[in-house]
Design an enzyme around this catalytic site. Structure first.
Site, short mmCIF file in Angstrom:
data_model
loop_
_atom_site.label_atom_id
_atom_site.label_comp_id
_atom_site.label_asym_id
_atom_site.label_seq_id
_atom_site.Cartn_x
_atom_site.Cartn_y
_atom_site.Cartn_z
N ASP A 164 0.82 -1.26 -0.10
CA ASP A 164 0.14 0.03 0.02
C ASP A 164 0.89 1.11 -0.06
O ASP A 164 1.91 1.38 1.02
CB ASP A 164 -0.99 0.20 1.28
CG ASP A 164 -2.04 0.92 0.84
OD1 ASP A 164 -2.87 0.72 0.07
OD2 ASP A 164 -2.36 2.07 1.77
N ASP A 185 4.47 9.45 -10.65
CA ASP A 185 5.89 9.51 -10.87
C ASP A 185 6.31 10.70 -11.75
O ASP A 185 7.25 11.33 -11.40
CB ASP A 185 6.51 8.20 -11.68
CG ASP A 185 6.66 7.11 -10.78
OD1 ASP A 185 6.68 7.24 -9.45
OD2 ASP A 185 6.61 5.91 -11.26
N LYS A 244 15.24 4.14 -10.49
CA LYS A 244 14.17 4.34 -9.41
C LYS A 244 14.16 3.16 -8.33
O LYS A 244 14.09 3.10 -7.47
CB LYS A 244 12.85 4.34 -10.12
CG LYS A 244 11.68 4.45 -9.19
CD LYS A 244 10.07 4.62 -9.87
CE LYS A 244 9.28 4.52 -8.56
NZ LYS A 244 7.62 4.31 -9.32
#
Ligand code: ITT
Length: 331
Positions: A75, A162, A182
Site C-alpha cells: 500500500d 511519478d 528508481k
C-alpha cells in the site's frame, strides 16, 4: 523474530500493473515463484483502514486467506505536506474510476495553487509492504522517499504520480529516469530492502544484475572498462584522473577536484553519494602532490573516512598527476 521465507509460491496481492512490474523486478533475484492476484482471479478488497500499513496488511491477509498461499501486498501513495498529507492513502482514489493519473496530478497541483503553497512544494512517496502467511503470521515494512513536486509533469516512465515527483538529490523525475535508477532507491525499494533483510536468505539465489556506467571518456572503449560498475548494493568507480572537458589542468589540486567531480557524477548516476564510499585509493605521481591534494580530499571525505590507500606511482600520461578510485556500499 520475523519468520523467514522458506521458498515456494508467493501471491503478489496487487491489481496495479505498475506496482506488479516493480515488485516482480525486486523479487527476481530471490528465486521466489511469484503469482499475481490477477492471475489467480482474486477479488480486490475494499481498503477500509486508515494507514498505509493497515491497508497493506488488509490486502495481504485477504489474498493469503483466499489463495492458501503466503501473500505480499503493497500500500503506497504520495503525501503532500502542504495538503496535510493528502492524497496519502487515497492516492489511487484521487485518480477516479478511470485511474486517470493525469487528472490526479492536476488535482494535487491545483489544490497547491489554490492554497498558495510556498515553493518548493514538497512531497513524499510512502510504501508499506505486508507479507502475510495463510496461518496468520505476518511481517510489515515501510519505506519513504522525499522530494519536490514539479509542474508540469515530466516524463512518461513509471506510473501513477511519478512524472511530478523529483526525488531529493536527483535531476530527473521518476517519470524521466531509467527504471533501474528508481528501483535502486525508491520508497518501494527501501521497504523491500527491509523485507529482504528480515525474511529472505542472506544471499540472492540468482546473481544480482550488473549495471555499467560510462562517462564517455575515450579511454573506456580503448582499454575496455566502465567509469563505474553497480552490482547489487555495491558501486565500483574506476580510477579517475583530472580531465575536465578534455583539458588537464596543471595543478594537482585542481586535478583532484575534477576527478572527485567526475566520481560524484558517476556515483549519483549509480544512485549513490559520497556518503556511501567505503574505500578509496589515491595515486599521485610525486609524493610532493600529497600536500596539494589533501584539502580537496578532506573537503569530500573528512566526515566519511573511507578505508584508504595512498600510492606514489607513474600514470599513463605525463600530464596526469593524480588518479582516484572509490568503492561505495549502500546496505
Ligand atoms: P493495489 O491496491 O491493487 O495494490 P492500487 O493502485 O489501488 O493497487 P494503492 O491503494 O496502494 O494501490 O494506491 C497507491 C497509489 O499511489 C497508486 O495507484 C499510485 O498512483 C500511487 N503510487 C504508489 N507508488 C507509486 C510509485 O512508485 N510511483 C507513482 N505513483 C505511485
Amino acid at each position: 523474530m520475523t519468520r523467514r521465507w522458506s521458498g515456494g509460491k508467493l501471491v503478489v496481492a496487487t491489481h496495479n500493473a505498475g506496482k506488479l512490474r516493480e515488485i516482480a523486478e525486486l523479487l527476481a533475484p530471490w528465486g521466489v515463484e511469484a503469482v499475481s492476484a490477477g492471475e489467480l482471479g482474486l477479488p480486490e478488497p475494499e481498503e477500509t483502514e486508515t494507514s498505509f500499513i493497515g491497508n497493506a496488511r488488509l490486502k495481504a491477509k485477504a489474498a493469503a486467506q483466499a489463495s492458501g498461499l503466503p501473500a505480499l501486498a503493497d500500500d503506497s501513495g504520495l503525501s503532500v505536506a502542504a495538503l496535510d498529507g493528502a492524497p496519502g492513502i487515497y492516492s489511487a482514489r484521487w485518480a477516479g474510476p478511470d485511474k486517470d493519473f493525469g487528472f490526479a496530478m492536476r488535482r494535487v497541483w491545483s489544490e497547491l495553487e489554490a492554497g498558495r503553497a510556498p515553493e518548493p512544494r514538497r512531497g513524499a512517496f510512502h510504501c508499506a509492504l505486508a507479507l502475510v502467511w495463510p496461518d496468520g503470521g505476518e511481517a510489515v515494512f515501510e519505506g519513504i522517499v522525499e522530494g519536490d513536486l514539479v509542474w508540469p509533469p515530466r516524463g512518461s516512465r513509471g506510473f501513477g504520480y511519478d512524472p511530478m515527483f523529483l526525488p531529493d538529490g536527483e535531476s530527473e523525475t521518476y517519470g524521466e529516469m531509467e527504471p533501474a535508477r528508481k528501483h535502486a532507491s525508491s520508497h518501494r525499494a527501501r521497504a523491500f530492502r527491509h523485507l529482504v533483510a528480515a525474511c529472505f536468505e542472506d544471499k540472492p539465489v540468482m546473481a544480482s544484475t550488473r549495471r555499467l556506467i560510462s562517462s564517455g571518456s575515450p579511454f573506456e572503449s580503448q582499454l575496455g572498462y566502465s567509469r563505474a560498475v553497480v552490482q547489487g548494493d555495491w558501486a565500483f568507480v574506476s580510477g579517475t584522473t583530472g580531465y575536465a572537458n578534455g583539458v588537464m589542468p596543471e595543478s594537482a589540486a585542481e586535478q583532484a577536484r575534477n576527478a572527485l567531480a567526475v566520481i560524484g557524477k558517476a556515483l549519483a548516476e549509480a544512485g549513490f553519494g559520497f556518503e556511501h564510499v567505503v574505500r578509496a585509493t589515491y595515486i599521485v605521481t610525486d609524493a610532493a602532490h600529497v600536500a596539494e591534494i589533501t584539502p580537496e580530499l578532506g573537503a569530500v571525505f573528512s566526515e566519511i573516512r573511507p578505508a584508504a590507500t595512498l600510492v606514489v606511482a607513474g600514470l599513463i600520461r605525463p600530464e596526469m598527476k593524480v588518479e582516484i578510485e572509490v568503492t561505495a556500499y549502500k546496505g
